[in-house]
Design a protein around this motif. Structure first.
Motif, mmCIF file in Angstrom:
data_model
loop_
_atom_site.group_PDB
_atom_site.id
_atom_site.type_symbol
_atom_site.label_atom_id
_atom_site.label_comp_id
_atom_site.label_asym_id
_atom_site.label_seq_id
_atom_site.Cartn_x
_atom_site.Cartn_y
_atom_site.Cartn_z
ATOM 1 N N ASP A 1 -40.570 -15.176 31.427
ATOM 2 C CA ASP A 1 -41.140 -13.892 31.026
ATOM 3 C C ASP A 1 -42.232 -13.445 31.987
ATOM 4 O OD1 ASP A 1 -39.462 -13.806 28.825
ATOM 5 O OD2 ASP A 1 -40.873 -14.873 27.542
ATOM 6 N N MET B 1 -30.602 -11.600 34.169
ATOM 7 C CA MET B 1 -30.948 -10.438 33.357
ATOM 8 C C MET B 1 -32.384 -10.462 32.862
ATOM 9 S SD MET B 1 -27.518 -9.683 31.156
ATOM 10 C CE MET B 1 -26.065 -9.018 31.973
ATOM 11 N N LYS B 2 -32.966 -11.663 32.751
ATOM 12 C CA LYS B 2 -34.338 -11.753 32.256
ATOM 13 C C LYS B 2 -35.330 -11.822 33.407
ATOM 14 C CE LYS B 2 -35.249 -14.430 28.774
ATOM 15 N NZ LYS B 2 -35.508 -15.634 27.946
ATOM 16 N N GLN C 1 -26.795 -7.397 41.818
ATOM 17 C CA GLN C 1 -25.483 -6.861 41.472
ATOM 18 C C GLN C 1 -24.582 -6.772 42.705
ATOM 19 O OE1 GLN C 1 -25.936 -3.153 39.332
ATOM 20 N NE2 GLN C 1 -25.583 -4.159 37.370
ATOM 21 N N ASN D 1 -24.312 -4.423 31.055
ATOM 22 C CA ASN D 1 -25.604 -4.508 30.386
ATOM 23 C C ASN D 1 -25.672 -5.780 29.544
ATOM 24 O OD1 ASN D 1 -24.799 -3.972 27.509
ATOM 25 N ND2 ASN D 1 -24.107 -2.031 28.401
ATOM 26 N N GLN D 2 -26.881 -6.174 29.162
ATOM 27 C CA GLN D 2 -27.108 -7.492 28.604
ATOM 28 C C GLN D 2 -26.352 -7.741 27.304
ATOM 29 O OE1 GLN D 2 -31.221 -8.512 28.211
ATOM 30 N NE2 GLN D 2 -30.821 -10.583 27.491
ATOM 31 N N VAL E 1 -32.330 -5.866 39.871
ATOM 32 C CA VAL E 1 -30.948 -5.820 39.428
ATOM 33 C C VAL E 1 -30.026 -5.224 40.491
ATOM 34 C CG1 VAL E 1 -31.338 -3.613 38.257
ATOM 35 C CG2 VAL E 1 -29.407 -5.045 37.581
ATOM 36 N N ALA F 1 -40.766 -12.288 35.305
ATOM 37 C CA ALA F 1 -40.145 -10.964 35.184
ATOM 38 C C ALA F 1 -41.167 -9.844 35.244
ATOM 39 C CB ALA F 1 -39.354 -10.883 33.883
ATOM 40 N N CYS G 1 -26.397 -15.930 33.741
ATOM 41 C CA CYS G 1 -26.478 -14.615 33.094
ATOM 42 C C CYS G 1 -27.874 -14.376 32.518
ATOM 43 C CB CYS G 1 -25.417 -14.519 31.992
ATOM 44 S SG CYS G 1 -25.464 -12.986 31.028
ATOM 45 N N ALA H 1 -34.581 -9.010 36.421
ATOM 46 C CA ALA H 1 -34.257 -7.655 35.960
ATOM 47 C C ALA H 1 -34.814 -6.579 36.888
ATOM 48 C CB ALA H 1 -34.769 -7.455 34.537
ATOM 49 N N PRO H 2 -36.038 -6.729 37.441
ATOM 50 C CA PRO H 2 -36.531 -5.695 38.363
ATOM 51 C C PRO H 2 -35.760 -5.625 39.681
ATOM 52 C CG PRO H 2 -38.359 -6.968 37.455
ATOM 53 C CD PRO H 2 -37.103 -7.701 37.101
ATOM 54 N N SER I 1 -22.596 -8.091 27.894
ATOM 55 C CA SER I 1 -22.334 -9.189 28.823
ATOM 56 C C SER I 1 -22.376 -10.538 28.115
ATOM 57 C CB SER I 1 -23.342 -9.168 29.977
ATOM 58 O OG SER I 1 -23.161 -8.043 30.788
#
Length: 495
Positions: free
Chosen positions: A204, A272-273, A283, A329-330, A279, A207, A268, A276-277, A333
């Motif tokens: 956390d 995603m956690k 991707q 999206n989370q 992405v 992120a 995954c 995330a910034p 997914s």
């Protein structure tokens, strides 16, 4: 220092699995045979003196599964390093379910005179890897994640090399541990770069503090590369075929399904956690790896004659489909990934159970040509193999078709085709669809061998062990019912 032991109540899956591990270890320690390889006359029947051990382990794992099958509430332990959520609880149940199938299917192999004395070691090692995977998927801190990963990898190397009477098994174990060591080093270096950039290892906190810099991009690439080895994604797949071929078939099935599912779910969650910034960057990286994994593996699988190497490249391709779910999206997914892993467990384990059974009754051969005319002598096994292969290929109405459908939907869910990223998502899904046709072609090569290719001396008719029949019954039921059973969807949707 005061320790709040009540936090262990938030770790019921790990606590119950640890209890199973201790009971199995004590049972094995107290009843271990004194003679390693007993003298058995040629052609004489051999009776395992500890035939009760396999049912005991299976019952204990079943109890562990039933205790934890209900989705749990979100909770933390050890200062937030450990995190459990409903989706994490479901993936743990899927991993335990797959492990239970492996244990049931392994009974016939472990009852041989040259393997029965390693039965206890096999159970302890396989439960240790499952415990490590549980810790890995519940990690909310890079240190706990890495510890869980190593808890799963080191016993797995021992499992790969368990059949020490075969040179290929020792070679496969050496290749696996060397590759695992290298990939862990690469991953740890990437984690260290991330720590240098943000000053923390909590998911956390990373992120919230991470930003797009050359240091964080390199750290993310190294981290992904290390985990890519565990999932067998191209171009990190070179160890897979040799390891799958040399390892005992039961271990190969476990390695291809359970460890791959745990690593994919962890990837995954972390992408995603934590990232995330970033992405947009990961991707693009995933698009390249997915296309390479699915395409390269399919092309190599066509030319394989050894069924274990064939299934190795099949698993690489399937890993590409699993990771394809991550690009959406989370919410969708996690749902698609969990469902795909569940279906992959039953379909792939059905194939490996049949391969293992035929290997036991055909002098250890796993060549595809030995399956020519299998329908003549063992029609039931040929039929069940066909169902499992059709599911892996995504043919309706089998469960594999539904799992691929959800993965494709998750990949394009929310993707705007007017943007570059959204357009690429549709292109990747289209390439995956084309590769589905290619994969169906090489799966049908086995079906062709069993039903069409002539064989003057087909495999002799044999009666499968009761444990093999039970494992095949569970897997076949999953292949036929999981795709149309609403209870399965509702259970996974609870996450």
């Amino acid at each position: 220092m005061n320790i709040d032991y009540s936090q262990f109540l938030n770790m019921i899956p790990e606590v119950s699995l640890m209890a199973v591990l201790v009971i199995v270890f004590i049972a094995d320690f107290c009843t271990a045979p004194r003679v390693a390889v007993p003298a058995v006359a040629p052609g004489a029947a051999f009776k395992n003196p500890r035939a009760w051990l396999n049912p005991l382990v299976c019952v204990l794992v079943l109890v562990h599964l039933l205790l934890n099958i209900a989705p749990v509430e979100t909770a933390t332990a050890f200062g937030g390093m450990y995190l459990t959520t409903p989706s994490v609880g479901i993936i743990k149940s899927i991993l335990a379910f797959g492990t239970l199938i492996v244990l049931v299917q392994a009974r016939e192999w472990l009852n041989r005179p040259d393997t029965f004395f390693k039965e206890g070691e096999f159970y302890v090692l396989i439960l240790s890897t499952l415990l490590g995977m549980n810790m890995m998927v519940s990690a909310n801190h890079f240190l706990l994640f890495f510890l869980g990963l190593e808890m799963a990898s080191v016993p797995m190397a021992c499992l790969v090399a368990l059949d020490k009477y075969r040179h290929n098994s020792a070679e496969a174990g050496a290749k696996f541990i060397l590759t695992a060591t290298f990939s862990s080093g690469v991953m740890l270096f990437g984690i260290s770069l991330l720590y240098a950039a943000v000053g923390t290892l909590y998911f956390d906190d990373v992120a919230t503090k991470i930003s797009v810099t050359p240091l964080t991009i390199v750290g993310m690439v190294f981290f992904f590369s290390g985990l890519g080895f565990k999932i067998s994604l191209v171009p990190f797949h070179f160890w897979t075929a040799d390891t799958y071929q040399g390892a005992p078939t039961t271990v190969t099935g476990y390695l291809s399904v359970i460890s791959k599912g745990a690593a994919a779910f962890t990837l995954c969650a972390i992408l995603m956690k934590v990232f995330a910034p970033m992405v947009e960057y990961w991707q693009y990286m995933l698009y390249i790896v997915i296309v390479l994994s699915i395409t390269v593996a399919n092309l190599f699988a066509i030319h394989q004659t050894d069924l274990k190497r064939f299934m190795a490249f099949s698993s690489i391709s399937q890993a590409g489909y699993i990771v394809l779910a991550i690009v959406g999206n989370q919410a969708t997914s996690v749902y698609a990934l969990s469902f795909y892993v569940l279906i992959y467990v039953v379909a792939n384990m059905a194939v490996f159970t049949i391969i293992s059974s035929i290997e036991e009754h055909n002098h250890g051969t796993v060549e595809m040509e030995s399956y020519n005319g299998l329908y003549q002598s063992n029609p039931r096994l040929a039929f069940l193999m066909t169902l499992a292969l059709f599911s892996l290929g995504g043919i309706p109405p089998f469960a594999g078709m539904f799992s691929k459908f959800f993965v494709f939907m998750a990949a394009v869910n929310g993707a705007d085709i007017a943007t570059t990223t959204g357009a690429l998502a549709y292109v990747v899904v289209f390439i995956a669809l084309i590769n589905t046709v290619i994969s169906l072609y090489y799966y049908l090569l086995i079906v062709k061998a069993m039903y069409i290719k002539p064989n003057e001396h087909p495999l002799p008719t044999f009666k499968s062990a009761a444990s093999t029949k039970l494992a095949l019954a569970v897997c076949t039921a999953g292949v036929l019912l999981f795709g149309v059973c609403s209870l399965v969807y509702e259970w996974i949707a609870l996450a």
